[in-house]
Design a protein around this motif. Structure first.
Motif, PDB file in Angstrom:
ATOM      1  N   LYS A 153       0.837  -1.207   0.000  1.00  0.00           N
ATOM      2  CA  LYS A 153       0.000   0.000   0.000  1.00  0.00           C
ATOM      3  C   LYS A 153       0.867   1.251   0.000  1.00  0.00           C
ATOM      4  O   LYS A 153       0.588   2.214  -0.736  1.00  0.00           O
ATOM      5  N   ALA A 154       1.944   1.263   0.779  1.00  0.00           N
ATOM      6  CA  ALA A 154       2.840   2.418   0.836  1.00  0.00           C
ATOM      7  C   ALA A 154       3.552   2.633  -0.504  1.00  0.00           C
ATOM      8  O   ALA A 154       3.660   3.773  -0.980  1.00  0.00           O
ATOM      9  N   GLU A 155       4.022   1.566  -1.121  1.00  0.00           N
ATOM     10  CA  GLU A 155       4.692   1.682  -2.417  1.00  0.00           C
ATOM     11  C   GLU A 155       3.714   2.150  -3.497  1.00  0.00           C
ATOM     12  O   GLU A 155       4.073   2.956  -4.355  1.00  0.00           O
ATOM     13  N   ALA A 156       2.488   1.647  -3.434  1.00  0.00           N
ATOM     14  CA  ALA A 156       1.464   2.063  -4.396  1.00  0.00           C
ATOM     15  C   ALA A 156       1.191   3.562  -4.255  1.00  0.00           C
ATOM     16  O   ALA A 156       1.069   4.276  -5.249  1.00  0.00           O
ATOM     17  N   ARG A 168      -0.465   4.762  -7.613  1.00  0.00           N
ATOM     18  CA  ARG A 168      -1.185   3.661  -8.257  1.00  0.00           C
ATOM     19  C   ARG A 168      -2.042   2.955  -7.217  1.00  0.00           C
ATOM     20  O   ARG A 168      -1.819   3.085  -6.011  1.00  0.00           O
ATOM     21  N   SER A 169      -2.973   2.173  -7.707  1.00  0.00           N
ATOM     22  CA  SER A 169      -3.744   1.316  -6.813  1.00  0.00           C
ATOM     23  C   SER A 169      -2.842   0.164  -6.353  1.00  0.00           C
ATOM     24  O   SER A 169      -1.788  -0.102  -6.957  1.00  0.00           O
ATOM     25  N   MET A 170      -3.252  -0.508  -5.310  1.00  0.00           N
ATOM     26  CA  MET A 170      -2.498  -1.684  -4.874  1.00  0.00           C
ATOM     27  C   MET A 170      -2.477  -2.731  -5.972  1.00  0.00           C
ATOM     28  O   MET A 170      -1.457  -3.383  -6.206  1.00  0.00           O
ATOM     29  N   ILE A 192       0.895  -4.317  -7.601  1.00  0.00           N
ATOM     30  CA  ILE A 192       1.168  -5.761  -7.596  1.00  0.00           C
ATOM     31  C   ILE A 192       1.409  -6.261  -9.017  1.00  0.00           C
ATOM     32  O   ILE A 192       2.349  -7.019  -9.272  1.00  0.00           O
ATOM     33  N   LEU A 193       0.570  -5.817  -9.956  1.00  0.00           N
ATOM     34  CA  LEU A 193       0.756  -6.237 -11.354  1.00  0.00           C
ATOM     35  C   LEU A 193       2.090  -5.755 -11.906  1.00  0.00           C
ATOM     36  O   LEU A 193       2.778  -6.489 -12.628  1.00  0.00           O
ATOM     37  N   SER A 194       2.482  -4.544 -11.552  1.00  0.00           N
ATOM     38  CA  SER A 194       3.761  -4.013 -11.995  1.00  0.00           C
ATOM     39  C   SER A 194       4.921  -4.862 -11.457  1.00  0.00           C
ATOM     40  O   SER A 194       5.871  -5.170 -12.185  1.00  0.00           O
ATOM     41  N   ALA A 195       4.839  -5.234 -10.193  1.00  0.00           N
ATOM     42  CA  ALA A 195       5.893  -6.046  -9.578  1.00  0.00           C
ATOM     43  C   ALA A 195       5.964  -7.441 -10.218  1.00  0.00           C
ATOM     44  O   ALA A 195       7.055  -7.958 -10.479  1.00  0.00           O
ATOM     45  N   ILE A 196       4.812  -8.020 -10.496  1.00  0.00           N
ATOM     46  CA  ILE A 196       4.784  -9.336 -11.143  1.00  0.00           C
ATOM     47  C   ILE A 196       5.361  -9.230 -12.552  1.00  0.00           C
ATOM     48  O   ILE A 196       6.184 -10.063 -12.964  1.00  0.00           O
TER      49      ILE A 196
END
Length: 59
Positions: A24-27, A32-34, A38-42
């Motif tokens: 949540k903090a990184e988003a 961006r949304s969470m 998450i999709l970006s990290a994947i």
């Protein structure tokens, strides 16, 4: 994404303690949304492994 999110595949994931807050903090930093974070990290991790992720098909 250029398709309605309700048509997207869904997957429930359980995070270890503290991960949700960290994501949540990184988003928030990325504005961006969470889900997008998450999709970006994947996507980044898969590209690092040489895995090509295809764009979703239009329905």
């Amino acid at each position: 994404m250029d398709y309605p999110s309700r048509q997207a595949d869904q997957f429930v994931i359980r995070f270890p303690d503290g991960w949700r807050d960290a994501i949540k903090a990184e988003a928030a930093k990325s504005r961006r949304s969470m889900n997008a974070e998450i999709l970006s990290a994947i996507e980044f991790a898969m590209k690092e492994r040489g895995v090509q992720l295809d764009a979703p098909a239009q329905k």
